[in-house]
Design a protein around this motif. Sequence first.
Motif, PDB file in Angstrom:
ATOM      1  N   GLY A  96       1.169  -1.544  -0.079  1.00 29.51           N
ATOM      2  CA  GLY A  96       0.277   0.378   0.378  1.00 29.51           C
ATOM      3  C   GLY A  96       1.152   0.823   0.025  1.00 29.51           C
ATOM      4  N   THR A  97       2.345   1.157  -0.359  1.00 31.29           N
ATOM      5  CA  THR A  97       2.816   2.146  -0.654  1.00 31.29           C
ATOM      6  C   THR A  97       2.565   3.105  -1.716  1.00 31.29           C
ATOM      7  N   HIS A  98       2.640   4.519  -1.508  1.00 33.57           N
ATOM      8  CA  HIS A  98       1.738   5.599  -2.263  1.00 33.57           C
ATOM      9  C   HIS A  98       3.466   5.595  -4.071  1.00 33.57           C
ATOM     10  N   TRP A  99       4.439   5.721  -2.925  1.00 34.95           N
ATOM     11  CA  TRP A  99       5.285   6.398  -4.230  1.00 34.95           C
ATOM     12  C   TRP A  99       6.368   5.517  -3.890  1.00 34.95           C
ATOM     13  N   LEU A 100       7.185   5.560  -5.302  1.00 36.21           N
ATOM     14  CA  LEU A 100       7.812   4.526  -4.959  1.00 36.21           C
ATOM     15  C   LEU A 100       9.501   5.281  -5.589  1.00 36.21           C
ATOM     16  N   VAL A 101      10.405   5.697  -4.680  1.00 39.12           N
ATOM     17  CA  VAL A 101      11.626   6.941  -5.485  1.00 39.12           C
ATOM     18  C   VAL A 101      12.617   6.530  -5.359  1.00 39.12           C
ATOM     19  N   GLY A 102      13.850   6.990  -5.787  1.00 37.78           N
ATOM     20  CA  GLY A 102      15.230   6.802  -5.742  1.00 37.78           C
ATOM     21  C   GLY A 102      16.099   8.020  -6.628  1.00 37.78           C
ATOM     22  N   GLU A 103      17.437   7.838  -6.537  1.00 38.44           N
ATOM     23  CA  GLU A 103      18.469   8.412  -6.898  1.00 38.44           C
ATOM     24  C   GLU A 103      19.145   7.600  -7.445  1.00 38.44           C
ATOM     25  N   ALA A 104      20.253   8.722  -7.985  1.00 38.69           N
ATOM     26  CA  ALA A 104      21.822   8.101  -9.217  1.00 38.69           C
ATOM     27  C   ALA A 104      22.382   8.426  -9.729  1.00 38.69           C
ATOM     28  N   LEU A 105      24.272   9.265  -9.627  1.00 34.97           N
ATOM     29  CA  LEU A 105      24.291   9.967 -10.197  1.00 34.97           C
ATOM     30  C   LEU A 105      24.023  10.111 -11.715  1.00 34.97           C
ATOM     31  N   ARG A 106      24.485  11.198 -11.633  1.00 35.76           N
ATOM     32  CA  ARG A 106      23.836  11.287 -13.171  1.00 35.76           C
ATOM     33  C   ARG A 106      23.960  11.521 -14.586  1.00 35.76           C
ATOM     34  N   GLU A 107      25.583  10.470 -13.753  1.00 34.18           N
ATOM     35  CA  GLU A 107      26.947   9.711 -14.831  1.00 34.18           C
ATOM     36  C   GLU A 107      25.981   7.886 -15.542  1.00 34.18           C
ATOM     37  N   ASN A 108      25.282   7.748 -14.596  1.00 36.81           N
ATOM     38  CA  ASN A 108      24.829   6.260 -14.641  1.00 36.81           C
ATOM     39  C   ASN A 108      24.312   6.222 -14.832  1.00 36.81           C
ATOM     40  N   THR A 109      24.473   6.069 -16.119  1.00 40.50           N
ATOM     41  CA  THR A 109      22.899   6.332 -17.473  1.00 40.50           C
ATOM     42  C   THR A 109      22.425   4.830 -17.381  1.00 40.50           C
ATOM     43  N   PRO A 110      23.297   2.899 -16.854  1.00 37.52           N
ATOM     44  CA  PRO A 110      22.007   2.359 -17.127  1.00 37.52           C
ATOM     45  C   PRO A 110      21.273   2.573 -16.551  1.00 37.52           C
ATOM     46  N   THR A 168       9.545   8.315 -13.926  1.00 39.83           N
ATOM     47  CA  THR A 168      10.298   9.630 -13.259  1.00 39.83           C
ATOM     48  C   THR A 168      11.325  10.593 -13.165  1.00 39.83           C
ATOM     49  N   VAL A 169      11.910  11.281 -14.373  1.00 38.23           N
ATOM     50  CA  VAL A 169      13.675  11.319 -13.378  1.00 38.23           C
ATOM     51  C   VAL A 169      13.128  13.139 -13.324  1.00 38.23           C
ATOM     52  N   THR A 170      13.976  13.187 -12.218  1.00 35.93           N
ATOM     53  CA  THR A 170      13.380  14.460 -11.565  1.00 35.93           C
ATOM     54  C   THR A 170      14.693  14.601 -10.998  1.00 35.93           C
ATOM     55  N   ARG A 171      14.425  16.448 -10.632  1.00 34.98           N
ATOM     56  CA  ARG A 171      16.323  17.429 -10.187  1.00 34.98           C
ATOM     57  C   ARG A 171      16.421  16.667  -8.622  1.00 34.98           C
ATOM     58  N   THR A 172      17.286  16.770  -8.251  1.00 33.50           N
ATOM     59  CA  THR A 172      17.439  17.021  -7.129  1.00 33.50           C
ATOM     60  C   THR A 172      18.152  18.126  -6.880  1.00 33.50           C
ATOM     61  N   GLU A 173      18.753  18.888  -5.279  1.00 38.25           N
ATOM     62  CA  GLU A 173      19.295  19.930  -5.083  1.00 38.25           C
ATOM     63  C   GLU A 173      20.937  19.677  -5.627  1.00 38.25           C
ATOM     64  N   ASP A 174      21.124  18.738  -5.861  1.00 39.90           N
ATOM     65  CA  ASP A 174      22.554  18.415  -6.475  1.00 39.90           C
ATOM     66  C   ASP A 174      23.074  18.170  -7.402  1.00 39.90           C
ATOM     67  N   PRO A 175      23.402  19.108  -8.208  1.00 40.33           N
ATOM     68  CA  PRO A 175      22.971  18.723  -9.774  1.00 40.33           C
ATOM     69  C   PRO A 175      23.942  17.274 -10.191  1.00 40.33           C
ATOM     70  N   GLY A 176      24.927  17.127  -9.786  1.00 46.09           N
ATOM     71  CA  GLY A 176      25.164  16.102 -10.050  1.00 46.09           C
ATOM     72  C   GLY A 176      23.933  14.902  -9.687  1.00 46.09           C
ATOM     73  N   VAL A 177      23.326  14.792  -9.035  1.00 46.52           N
ATOM     74  CA  VAL A 177      22.364  13.665  -8.807  1.00 46.52           C
ATOM     75  C   VAL A 177      20.993  13.619  -9.755  1.00 46.52           C
ATOM     76  N   VAL A 178      20.514  13.080  -9.905  1.00 47.35           N
ATOM     77  CA  VAL A 178      19.013  13.158 -10.265  1.00 47.35           C
ATOM     78  C   VAL A 178      18.221  11.695  -9.796  1.00 47.35           C
ATOM     79  N   GLY A 179      16.861  12.586  -9.687  1.00 51.18           N
ATOM     80  CA  GLY A 179      15.584  11.838  -8.208  1.00 51.18           C
ATOM     81  C   GLY A 179      14.652  10.579  -9.466  1.00 51.18           C
ATOM     82  N   PHE A 180      14.012   9.803  -8.899  1.00 50.73           N
ATOM     83  CA  PHE A 180      13.307   8.963  -9.507  1.00 50.73           C
ATOM     84  C   PHE A 180      12.176   8.684  -9.018  1.00 50.73           C
TER      85      PHE A 180
END
Length: 799
Positions: A749-763, A774-786
């Motif tokens: 019953g979890t509503h959201w699943l989230v994660g992060e990766a280094l922007r260079e981690n293309t795989p 959905t890929v999102t921005r984070t406060e760290d320009p070198g990190v993307v969110g999911f």
Amino acid sequence: MTVRNLDALFRPQSVAVIGASKRAGSIGEMVWSRVLHGGFGGALWPVNPKYDELDGHRVMADVGDLAEPASVALICTPPATWAAIVHRLGGMGTRAAIIVGEARCDEDRTAVRHALAAAKPHLLRIVGPASLGVVTPALGAHLGAPSCTVKAGGVAWVSQSNALTNAVLGWAHARGLGFSHAVALGDEADVDAGDVLDYLASDPGTRAILLELDTVRAARKFMSAARAAARNKPVLALRPGRSDPVDALYTAAFRRAGMVRVDTLDDLLDEIETLGVGRVAASDTATLITSDRGVAALASDAFAASGDTLARWPDDATEAVVNALPNATPGNPLLLGDNARPEHFGTALELLATRRATGTAFVVHASTHSAPAAQVAKVLCAQQKFAYRGLLACFFGGVDTATRDALHAHGIPVHTTPQRLASAFARLVDYRLGRELLMQTPEGLSARLPESIDAAQAQACAALTAAEAGQVVDTTTAKLTGDDAARLLGHFGLTVEPKESAERVIVDIAVELHDDENFGPVFRFTAPSADGVSPPMRSYGLPPLNPVLARDIVGRSPYAHLVPAEPSLVALTGISQAVCDVREIVGLSLTMRVFQTRTVIVGPCVRLARKRSRLAIVPYPRRFEETLDWHGLRVTIRPIRPEDEAAHSEMVKGMTADDLRLRFFGAVRSFDHSQLARMTQIDYDREMALIATITDEHGSMHTLGVVRAIADPDNETAEFAVALRSDQKGRKLGRLLMERIIAYARTRGTHWLVGEALRENTPMIRLAQACGFTVTRTEDPGVVGFRMALDEEVGDSRA
């Protein structure tokens, strides 16, 4: 269960004291003085409209005048002001507050509820009310009103008692001992013992945790946190009230959580010395080193009384001692002789260091003319590096402050009597044995129960419906007895027999299950006195049980030595399995009749209801296991277990340095046992880790990859992470695991699943997109969110 924002309490960067005062004896004056003189190096802001300046600090008239949000706010104002202050602080970004004042009446308790409601939208954490405070000596952060300045050390103190906290801090201060953190929980309106244990479990500055508590407020949360902490470091608990009717239940809960219960405050204080100063490995055995035969006899008696074992030396150890110390009497205890000099103690330590079978080294010494205590201590400091499993010392009469501090600086705990030394060591051994029980993960609900069990449950529901329709006194439960109960229990390997039997009965053990309002389903076992004089044996156990955990219960019975244990272990495990699998069972009573070669069930009565409390400990979730063919391999995907540690370590070693950097956001070489334990010994209620494994032709199991999801306490959001052995990349194993963790999160019953990766981690980014994130921005320009919405309503409302 959450450690959210607790870092603000334990690693504050700035502190605001709301209600800071110069009025002698006021709470505001005591708190301000302690914070000011404690040596805190961060920003410090007093708030009180009555003052312009306090001790050289500009005073703010109102919380809103703060130039920036404080990490922690200490609230020293009357209860009526709490909610408004918390609301303002939360809106500004303050993440934690400590309410020092007490809630004495109903009106004050209403103020507490309003303060909690004001904090919730901002995720602001509250300690207290009625909290003495939170101390982090390494930062000089004395956040509250402790009685003295606290020295830094390796042990954390957590207590529900302000008075006892002050007493312990003062005792340690007088002996030059310190703490990593000291926490007085107060009324635990928000932050409770479970939350603090959960944080300290991963705190690198805390080597051990000492806990004093009277009541566990949320047993499921507490057990989860305590088990997580005890897997990494010793956790010792003191609970006053041995005459309390539920005290035996607390003993069972502490033991099941891997904690060591101590009986007296003296015992707990001794562990501040043992665990806070030294790094002692709790081997099963020890070697006593002393110069005097009388001292050796006293120490040996103390060890025997504590249940400790003196090591049996290998022959080469005896030979080495004879050659190097001709005046010594080799053996255990090792007698160096009345004329022993300080250097002889050092020689003994060096000789025994390479012979690990000699166990932990204990030097027990009464000062002599040829070996003054201060000189022996100096040698111990120099030779401590040779003590393979650590070194503990006992100096009769104590040592002077300078000598004591030198021993502490070299990681050598110092006790004043052999009894205290032996007891402290015995508790370390208890902790090691308790960790073995923590490794046990009894299986839970099978993928599919037998149809006959389903029929029994249907019968139970029919009985419940009939009871409700008849409007009898107990309209919520139904009972299964006789053949009905026998059929239900028979599916779990239990043999039910009539009471009559010609075979000699060794013992009848009464087994009861009741739904405790705090700990949930709990077993109580009662056996008659074995000698006819002692009181009956009563003990508790928390399901789920497996044979190893059942043996821990059976082994404490006075009848354990009379019969083979296996039949009783099977019976206890079967009873536990029935309770875990048939969730309608809310009560149970039966007799476990033990014969010489078998154990049967007599007179079972099973009480059923539509709903019962959750188990305090979640069983291993067997229902998530599956085996499939994948790229020519037979792969099993299942939840991780503690025994997977070696295979998990192998998987990490099979990852390239760059893959490790991408997964862990930094350079990683390897993981030690403590880190691997955190990865493999999880609580299935708060976290899930699914691994993909194969078995080679030699029967060895190998882990190919793992995916994890850790949910927040409200089950609103779960954070995922995935790691694969580098030689498995490009084979869609990551997709296989991700699909299953997404499905798992949906079932919870979890509503959201989230994660992060280094922007260079293309795989990883491509994998997340392929799975629907959905890929999102984070406060760290070198990190993307999911981010992925797991139900349509949430997705539509936040699109």
